[in-house]
Design an enzyme around this catalytic site. Structure first.
Site: not given
Length: 213
Positions: A89, A151, A180
């Site tokens: 991430d 995300k 996400k």
């Protein structure tokens, strides 16, 4: 809907201890979460704790500001994969995005993706600092660069995920890139609404509460 399989069980606090990480992994095993998400130093520990399970190890790169040197992000990502991470991430370079240096931002995402090969790359936008137009641009750059996920947030900004942002992001990426939602998700109703809106993963430090409430 099997909520536990949407959850990245997350602990990214600076004060997290070795015992805290072990507890996180134990909770993930007990509740069969999809993944744990830890700071890069703890990747090897999490990988060891989750050995012989299907639970993924996710970690953060360039966290939480996104403004470290490109080559350092690439190195950190590669090193994390070597130590057992399944998913990266990464925080995009927020300042460069806001400066209009789009090619540099896109090239950095592409470089990290290339470095980790077939492992999953999630690009963190930190939406609380972006205009709607900048969010749309970040979606385009991430798609162009081959990201697997986008995300919403680090959880360390001024606010986290919002329903409005998920709708905006989904309208941009459709089914090309997954989404996400992360930051401030603390109850089951909120988590389920994000899933209804089309997210594929929920990042939260409240995973146990979500599946036991």
């Amino acid at each position: 809907m099997v909520l536990n399989q949407y959850i990245d069980h997350t602990l990214l606090k600076a004060t997290a201890t070795v015992d805290d990480i072990k507890k996180l992994c134990s909770e993930a095993k007990k509740h069969n979460f999809y993944a744990v998400c830890v700071n890069s130093y703890y990747v090897a520990l999490a990988d060891s704790e989750l050995m012989n399970t299907n639970i993924k190890v996710a970690t953060v790169v360039g966290f939480p500001l996104g403004s470290i040197i490109n080559q350092v992000k690439v190195y950190e990502a590669k090193k994390c994969i070597d130590q057992g991470a399944d998913e990266i991430d990464m925080v995009l370079n927020i300042g460069l995005l806001k400066s209009g240096y789009y090619k540099i931002v896109e090239d950095e995402i592409r470089a990290v993706k290339k470095a980790i090969g077939n492992k999953l790359l999630k690009v963190i936008f930190e939406n609380c600092y972006l205009t709607d137009e900048e969010k749309k641009i970040a979606c385009k750059l991430s798609m162009n660069a081959g990201a697997d996920y986008i995300k919403t947030s680090t959880g360390f900004g001024t606010s986290g995920a919002t329903f409005e942002d998920i709708v905006l992001m989904k309208n941009q990426v459709r089914d090309v890139v997954k989404i996400k939602a992360s930051g401030g998700i603390q109850d089951i109703e909120t988590a389920e609404h994000y899933i209804d809106l089309g997210v594929s993963r929920i990042g939260t430090s409240s995973g146990v509460r979500l599946v036991t409430s």
